[in-house]
Design a protein around this motif. Structure first.
Motif, PDB file in Angstrom:
ATOM      1  N   THR A  47       0.831  -1.201   0.000  1.00 25.84           N
ATOM      2  CA  THR A  47       0.000   0.000   0.000  1.00 25.84           C
ATOM      3  C   THR A  47       0.865   1.250   0.000  1.00 25.84           C
ATOM      4  O   THR A  47       2.010   1.220   0.459  1.00 25.84           O
ATOM      5  N   GLN A  48       0.300   2.325  -0.505  1.00 28.42           N
ATOM      6  CA  GLN A  48       0.989   3.608  -0.462  1.00 28.42           C
ATOM      7  C   GLN A  48       0.808   4.204   0.933  1.00 28.42           C
ATOM      8  O   GLN A  48      -0.294   4.230   1.467  1.00 28.42           O
ATOM      9  N   LEU A  49       1.893   4.660   1.533  1.00 25.44           N
ATOM     10  CA  LEU A  49       1.851   5.228   2.881  1.00 25.44           C
ATOM     11  C   LEU A  49       1.907   6.745   2.887  1.00 25.44           C
ATOM     12  O   LEU A  49       1.373   7.376   3.801  1.00 25.44           O
ATOM     13  N   LEU A  50       2.558   7.305   1.886  1.00 23.76           N
ATOM     14  CA  LEU A  50       2.787   8.744   1.859  1.00 23.76           C
ATOM     15  C   LEU A  50       2.308   9.365   0.558  1.00 23.76           C
ATOM     16  O   LEU A  50       2.422   8.773  -0.501  1.00 23.76           O
ATOM     17  N   LEU A  51       1.793  10.590   0.682  1.00 22.24           N
ATOM     18  CA  LEU A  51       1.504  11.424  -0.472  1.00 22.24           C
ATOM     19  C   LEU A  51       2.695  12.343  -0.648  1.00 22.24           C
ATOM     20  O   LEU A  51       3.090  13.040   0.286  1.00 22.24           O
ATOM     21  N   LEU A  63      -4.228   5.942   5.894  1.00 16.90           N
ATOM     22  CA  LEU A  63      -3.307   5.673   7.006  1.00 16.90           C
ATOM     23  C   LEU A  63      -3.570   6.625   8.164  1.00 16.90           C
ATOM     24  O   LEU A  63      -3.555   6.227   9.329  1.00 16.90           O
ATOM     25  N   ARG A  64      -3.850   7.877   7.847  1.00 11.43           N
ATOM     26  CA  ARG A  64      -4.140   8.864   8.895  1.00 11.43           C
ATOM     27  C   ARG A  64      -5.370   8.437   9.698  1.00 11.43           C
ATOM     28  O   ARG A  64      -5.382   8.476  10.926  1.00 11.43           O
ATOM     29  N   LYS A  65      -6.425   7.978   8.999  1.00  8.66           N
ATOM     30  CA  LYS A  65      -7.642   7.513   9.678  1.00  8.66           C
ATOM     31  C   LYS A  65      -7.360   6.311  10.568  1.00  8.66           C
ATOM     32  O   LYS A  65      -7.845   6.223  11.695  1.00  8.66           O
ATOM     33  N   ARG A  66      -6.561   5.380  10.050  1.00 11.71           N
ATOM     34  CA  ARG A  66      -6.233   4.179  10.849  1.00 11.71           C
ATOM     35  C   ARG A  66      -5.450   4.540  12.106  1.00 11.71           C
ATOM     36  O   ARG A  66      -5.699   3.999  13.177  1.00 11.71           O
ATOM     37  N   LEU A  67      -4.502   5.452  11.973  1.00 10.13           N
ATOM     38  CA  LEU A  67      -3.715   5.866  13.130  1.00 10.13           C
ATOM     39  C   LEU A  67      -4.575   6.586  14.159  1.00 10.13           C
ATOM     40  O   LEU A  67      -4.397   6.412  15.358  1.00 10.13           O
ATOM     41  N   ARG A  69      -7.753   6.056  14.651  1.00  7.25           N
ATOM     42  CA  ARG A  69      -8.562   5.015  15.309  1.00  7.25           C
ATOM     43  C   ARG A  69      -7.745   4.272  16.366  1.00  7.25           C
ATOM     44  O   ARG A  69      -8.248   3.961  17.436  1.00  7.25           O
ATOM     45  N   LEU A  70      -6.498   3.989  16.053  1.00  6.80           N
ATOM     46  CA  LEU A  70      -5.637   3.297  17.016  1.00  6.80           C
ATOM     47  C   LEU A  70      -5.363   4.147  18.250  1.00  6.80           C
ATOM     48  O   LEU A  70      -5.247   3.635  19.352  1.00  6.80           O
ATOM     49  N   ALA A  71      -5.263   5.445  18.030  1.00  7.96           N
ATOM     50  CA  ALA A  71      -4.933   6.362  19.125  1.00  7.96           C
ATOM     51  C   ALA A  71      -6.110   6.578  20.072  1.00  7.96           C
ATOM     52  O   ALA A  71      -5.925   6.959  21.216  1.00  7.96           O
ATOM     53  N   SER A  72      -7.329   6.333  19.590  1.00  6.23           N
ATOM     54  CA  SER A  72      -8.497   6.593  20.453  1.00  6.23           C
ATOM     55  C   SER A  72      -8.964   5.369  21.189  1.00  6.23           C
ATOM     56  O   SER A  72      -8.520   4.302  21.091  1.00  6.23           O
TER      57      SER A  72
END
Length: 72
Positions: A47-51, A63-67, A69-72
């Motif tokens: 998967t692409q991680l960075l723009l 990736l931002r959304k997944r992170l 979710r993990l943080a909350s």
């Protein structure tokens, strides 16, 4: 550059600095080596991680959304 763990370390430094060049300076690596490490990590994960743009680097929206979710 070898080892997946090293790729994660490079990736984190790129995200922290929002720049491949600044990450390379911090890690005492060449900019092409940093780019290659991130590219290899993306290939390993499938998967692409960075723009990437000429002015900045940022996490993909997914990736931002997944992170978040993990943080909350």
């Amino acid at each position: 550059m070898t080892g997946k763990l090293e790729h994660y370390r490079v990736f984190c430094k790129v995200v922290q600095n929002k720049s491949f060049s600044k990450a390379a300076q911090d890690l005492f690596l060449s900019q092409p080596a940093v780019s290659q490490a991130v590219r290899q990590l993306e290939e390993q994960l499938g998967t692409q991680l960075l723009l990437r743009s000429s002015k900045k680097v940022e996490l993909t929206a997914c990736l931002r959304k997944r992170l978040l979710r993990l943080a909350s």
